[in-house]
Design a protein around this motif. Structure first.
Motif, PDB file in Angstrom:
ATOM      1  N   GLY A 234       0.818  -1.336  -0.116  1.00  0.00           N
ATOM      2  CA  GLY A 234       0.004  -0.027  -0.089  1.00  0.00           C
ATOM      3  C   GLY A 234       0.701   1.294   0.032  1.00  0.00           C
ATOM      4  N   SER A 235       0.306   2.485  -0.054  1.00  0.00           N
ATOM      5  CA  SER A 235       0.819   3.660  -0.168  1.00  0.00           C
ATOM      6  C   SER A 235       1.247   4.043   1.443  1.00  0.00           C
ATOM      7  CB  SER A 235       0.007   4.747  -0.749  1.00  0.00           C
ATOM      8  OG  SER A 235      -1.214   4.940  -0.097  1.00  0.00           O
ATOM      9  N   PRO A 236       2.452   4.703   1.591  1.00  0.00           N
ATOM     10  CA  PRO A 236       2.916   5.159   2.912  1.00  0.00           C
ATOM     11  C   PRO A 236       1.985   6.113   3.541  1.00  0.00           C
ATOM     12  CG  PRO A 236       4.379   6.111   1.021  1.00  0.00           C
ATOM     13  CD  PRO A 236       3.341   5.055   0.548  1.00  0.00           C
ATOM     14  N   ILE A 237       1.174   6.928   2.811  1.00  0.00           N
ATOM     15  CA  ILE A 237       0.465   7.890   3.423  1.00  0.00           C
ATOM     16  C   ILE A 237      -0.986   7.924   2.817  1.00  0.00           C
ATOM     17  CG2 ILE A 237       2.301   9.705   3.913  1.00  0.00           C
ATOM     18  CD1 ILE A 237       1.198  11.335   1.762  1.00  0.00           C
ATOM     19  N   LYS A 238      -1.922   8.580   3.254  1.00  0.00           N
ATOM     20  CA  LYS A 238      -3.393   8.632   2.694  1.00  0.00           C
ATOM     21  C   LYS A 238      -3.473   9.638   1.417  1.00  0.00           C
ATOM     22  CE  LYS A 238      -5.244   7.194   7.136  1.00  0.00           C
ATOM     23  NZ  LYS A 238      -5.945   7.512   8.290  1.00  0.00           N
ATOM     24  N   PHE A 239      -3.880   9.019   0.514  1.00  0.00           N
ATOM     25  CA  PHE A 239      -4.071   9.865  -0.797  1.00  0.00           C
ATOM     26  C   PHE A 239      -5.101  10.445  -1.245  1.00  0.00           C
ATOM     27  CE2 PHE A 239       0.182   7.675  -2.079  1.00  0.00           C
ATOM     28  CZ  PHE A 239       0.912   8.707  -1.769  1.00  0.00           C
ATOM     29  N   ASN A 240      -6.183   9.835  -0.630  1.00  0.00           N
ATOM     30  CA  ASN A 240      -7.694  10.222  -0.954  1.00  0.00           C
ATOM     31  C   ASN A 240      -8.661   9.750   0.413  1.00  0.00           C
ATOM     32  OD1 ASN A 240      -8.583   7.597  -1.619  1.00  0.00           O
ATOM     33  ND2 ASN A 240      -7.476   7.766  -3.327  1.00  0.00           N
ATOM     34  N   THR A 241     -10.002  10.319   0.157  1.00  0.00           N
ATOM     35  CA  THR A 241     -10.654   9.897   1.437  1.00  0.00           C
ATOM     36  C   THR A 241     -11.312   8.329   1.201  1.00  0.00           C
ATOM     37  OG1 THR A 241     -12.540  10.568  -0.234  1.00  0.00           O
ATOM     38  CG2 THR A 241     -11.738  12.336   0.979  1.00  0.00           C
ATOM     39  N   LYS A 242     -10.951   7.846   0.198  1.00  0.00           N
ATOM     40  CA  LYS A 242     -11.107   6.439   0.092  1.00  0.00           C
ATOM     41  C   LYS A 242     -10.350   5.652   1.158  1.00  0.00           C
ATOM     42  CE  LYS A 242     -13.508   6.050  -4.305  1.00  0.00           C
ATOM     43  NZ  LYS A 242     -13.311   5.365  -5.720  1.00  0.00           N
ATOM     44  N   GLU A 243      -9.178   6.084   1.380  1.00  0.00           N
ATOM     45  CA  GLU A 243      -7.862   5.661   2.153  1.00  0.00           C
ATOM     46  C   GLU A 243      -8.109   6.054   3.639  1.00  0.00           C
ATOM     47  OE1 GLU A 243      -4.229   5.837   0.129  1.00  0.00           O
ATOM     48  OE2 GLU A 243      -5.183   5.821  -1.715  1.00  0.00           O
ATOM     49  N   ALA A 244      -8.957   7.034   3.829  1.00  0.00           N
ATOM     50  CA  ALA A 244      -8.874   7.615   5.203  1.00  0.00           C
ATOM     51  C   ALA A 244      -9.031   6.703   6.425  1.00  0.00           C
ATOM     52  CB  ALA A 244      -9.940   8.729   5.233  1.00  0.00           C
ATOM     53  N   GLN A 245      -9.770   5.763   6.074  1.00  0.00           N
ATOM     54  CA  GLN A 245     -10.034   4.665   7.304  1.00  0.00           C
ATOM     55  C   GLN A 245      -8.970   3.734   7.429  1.00  0.00           C
ATOM     56  OE1 GLN A 245     -12.230   5.707   9.229  1.00  0.00           O
ATOM     57  NE2 GLN A 245     -12.932   7.415   8.187  1.00  0.00           N
ATOM     58  N   SER A 246      -7.946   3.520   6.264  1.00  0.00           N
ATOM     59  CA  SER A 246      -7.014   2.480   6.485  1.00  0.00           C
ATOM     60  C   SER A 246      -5.662   2.792   7.225  1.00  0.00           C
ATOM     61  CB  SER A 246      -6.579   2.183   5.227  1.00  0.00           C
ATOM     62  OG  SER A 246      -5.828   3.388   4.449  1.00  0.00           O
ATOM     63  N   GLN A 247      -5.086   1.698   7.554  1.00  0.00           N
ATOM     64  CA  GLN A 247      -4.063   2.278   8.345  1.00  0.00           C
ATOM     65  C   GLN A 247      -2.672   1.735   7.344  1.00  0.00           C
ATOM     66  OE1 GLN A 247      -1.867  -1.130  10.774  1.00  0.00           O
ATOM     67  NE2 GLN A 247      -2.396   0.360  12.497  1.00  0.00           N
ATOM     68  N   LYS A 248      -1.520   2.871   7.312  1.00  0.00           N
ATOM     69  CA  LYS A 248      -0.650   2.796   6.423  1.00  0.00           C
ATOM     70  C   LYS A 248       0.637   2.311   7.141  1.00  0.00           C
ATOM     71  CE  LYS A 248      -2.765   4.505   3.050  1.00  0.00           C
ATOM     72  NZ  LYS A 248      -3.138   3.694   1.651  1.00  0.00           N
ATOM     73  N   GLY A 249       1.532   1.641   6.383  1.00  0.00           N
ATOM     74  CA  GLY A 249       2.739   0.967   7.021  1.00  0.00           C
ATOM     75  C   GLY A 249       3.382   0.438   5.940  1.00  0.00           C
ATOM     76  N   VAL A 250       4.437  -0.522   6.454  1.00  0.00           N
ATOM     77  CA  VAL A 250       5.206  -1.271   5.454  1.00  0.00           C
ATOM     78  C   VAL A 250       5.269  -2.853   5.994  1.00  0.00           C
ATOM     79  CG1 VAL A 250       6.693   0.562   5.004  1.00  0.00           C
ATOM     80  CG2 VAL A 250       7.178  -0.967   6.858  1.00  0.00           C
ATOM     81  N   TYR A 251       5.837  -3.669   4.807  1.00  0.00           N
ATOM     82  CA  TYR A 251       5.922  -5.137   5.529  1.00  0.00           C
ATOM     83  C   TYR A 251       7.355  -5.527   5.806  1.00  0.00           C
ATOM     84  CZ  TYR A 251       1.258  -7.021   4.756  1.00  0.00           C
ATOM     85  OH  TYR A 251      -0.195  -7.081   4.849  1.00  0.00           O
ATOM     86  N   ILE A 252       7.821  -6.177   6.638  1.00  0.00           N
ATOM     87  CA  ILE A 252       9.104  -6.720   6.860  1.00  0.00           C
ATOM     88  C   ILE A 252       9.011  -8.107   6.518  1.00  0.00           C
ATOM     89  CG2 ILE A 252      10.822  -7.221   8.510  1.00  0.00           C
ATOM     90  CD1 ILE A 252      10.372  -4.358   7.766  1.00  0.00           C
ATOM     91  N   VAL A 253       9.764  -8.685   5.486  1.00  0.00           N
ATOM     92  CA  VAL A 253       9.490  -9.928   4.937  1.00  0.00           C
ATOM     93  C   VAL A 253      10.878 -10.536   5.278  1.00  0.00           C
ATOM     94  CG1 VAL A 253       9.504 -11.120   2.818  1.00  0.00           C
ATOM     95  CG2 VAL A 253       8.462  -8.940   2.965  1.00  0.00           C
ATOM     96  N   ASP A 254      10.747 -11.593   5.824  1.00  0.00           N
ATOM     97  CA  ASP A 254      11.824 -12.418   6.439  1.00  0.00           C
ATOM     98  C   ASP A 254      11.925 -13.828   5.710  1.00  0.00           C
ATOM     99  OD1 ASP A 254      14.091 -13.117   7.975  1.00  0.00           O
ATOM    100  OD2 ASP A 254      12.774 -13.585   9.831  1.00  0.00           O
TER     101      ASP A 254
END
Length: 387
Positions: A234-254
């Motif tokens: 996903g994107s690291p920040i919220k880019f529109n109102t459809k994304e406003a309720q989502s949590q942003k972040g990154v995956y750490i892949v092991d």
């Protein structure tokens, strides 16, 4: 080995007339800290680094600084691909000296067949391409019906990548497409782009079964991930109102000898995007607005539930809330339902379909295969045109 998976930075994007560069910089700082705290070996960056093919100067300077800090100062190898928003020619410039510092930026189909051996892993990078580019690469006559859809392309490209597999390595793919599967079957998978030139619709997740992990970009919510090993960061920040309720972040892949696992690490926005809905009277009531941190602490998107005949409405709301990125007006239910039905119907059609329908209405005949091929090529070139 451990990787940080991120995507869809869209440096240079604006929300309304509001620049998001400050928020993007904050998200980058957090990603860099997470990478160092987790002691990752490299970063997987799955496309759409920029928001447009010809980014503004400020966006170019910001991205170059981020890549320099991550790659040269923090000594983190980067495996990246161009997305549909990027200008691949510009993004791919400086390939030779970048790769000397383990900054791999793949922007052409040919480069997808040049994996990088990185410890116990082979990293493949497949940039966003369309069927026309694949037909050119494979030297297929434009009159042919071969490789007309993106699934046709993947059915050819992926086996050619798998032919490069080393049996004693794990295999990771970084790519930028709309991928669907059983895990996200009931999820709203509205693609980041509505354009379907050349049949650019969803790709079946089973096309990627040969890879141990697929780092996806293109859809901006991690909930859109089609499986546990084929994932959208996903994107690291919220880019529109459809994304406003989502949590942003990154995956750490092991990546280990026994398999591949991943964990989600949230990012904390400098300014959150908050959706408010109500009448003008409700929104300007102190008992309502005092529940929110305002005046520069957050960004607000406001929907008025009924018409408000108020002079300087935006100014009055801005005096209360501070930074308002948009004000919407709730539509009549019947009109809204009609608009949504028409929007869905139109989004299901490709640009080629729409042109074909118009041609048939005007001439009372259907497009020939040759005419359809010319339209396909023209639309694709217009979509990717940089100058």
């Amino acid at each position: 080995m451990k990787f940080l998976h991120t995507a869809d930075w869209h440096i240079g994007k604006e929300l309304g007339a509001y620049s998001l560069l400050e928020q993007q910089q904050t998200a980058f700082e957090q990603m860099l800290t997470i990478a160092q705290d987790e002691q990752v070996d490299a970063v997987l960056l799955a496309g759409d680094l920029y928001d447009r093919s010809i980014p503004p100067v400020a966006a170019v300077e910001a991205l170059e600084q981020m890549l320099r800090r991550m790659n040269l100062e923090a000594n983190l190898p980067i495996f990246a691909v161009s997305g549909n928003h990027d200008g691949p020619t510009r993004l791919g410039a400086g390939k030779e000296w970048r790769e000397e510092n383990q900054l791999y930026m793949k922007t052409t189909l040919a480069e997808a067949f040049e994996p990088v051996v990185f410890g116990d892993v082979q990293v493949f990078m497949l940039p966003f391409i369309d069927p026309l580019e694949a037909r050119v690469y494979y030297q297929i006559d434009n009159e042919s019906n071969e490789l007309r859809t993106i699934n046709d392309v993947m059915a050819r490209v992926i086996p050619d990548m798998e032919a490069q597999f080393l049996p004693d390595k794990r295999h990771i793919l970084v790519t930028h497409y709309y991928v669907s599967g059983t895990q996200n079957a009931d999820y709203d998978l509205t693609s980041e782009t509505t354009s379907k030139v050349g049949g650019l619709k969803s790709i079946d997740v089973n096309q990627f079964n040969g890879f141990d992990y697929v780092a996806l970009g293109h859809l901006h919510l991690r909930e859109a991930s089609p499986s546990t090993t084929v994932q959208y960061a996903g994107s690291p920040i919220k880019f529109n109102t459809k994304e406003a309720q989502s949590q942003k972040g990154v995956y750490i892949v092991d990546v280990t000898e026994t398999g591949v696992t991943s964990k989600w690490v949230p990012l904390v926005p400098k300014k959150d995007l908050i959706l408010l809905e109500g009448t003008f009277e409700e929104l300007t009531d102190p008992t309502f607005y005092q529940n929110y941190e305002r005046m520069g602490a957050n960004l607000f998107s406001i929907k008025l539930t009924k018409p408000a005949h108020v002079a300087d409405l935006r100014r009055q709301l801005s005096d209360i809330y501070g930074e308002i990125v948009e004000i919407q007006y709730q539509q009549n239910a019947n009109t809204l339902a009609f608009d949504e039905q028409n929007l869905i119907a139109q989004e299901e059609k490709s640009d080629q379909d729409l042109i074909g329908e118009f041609y048939e209405q005007v001439t009372q005949t259907s497009l020939s295969a040759g005419q359809a091929a010319i339209i396909d090529e023209t639309l694709t070139r217009l979509q990717g045109k940089e100058d």
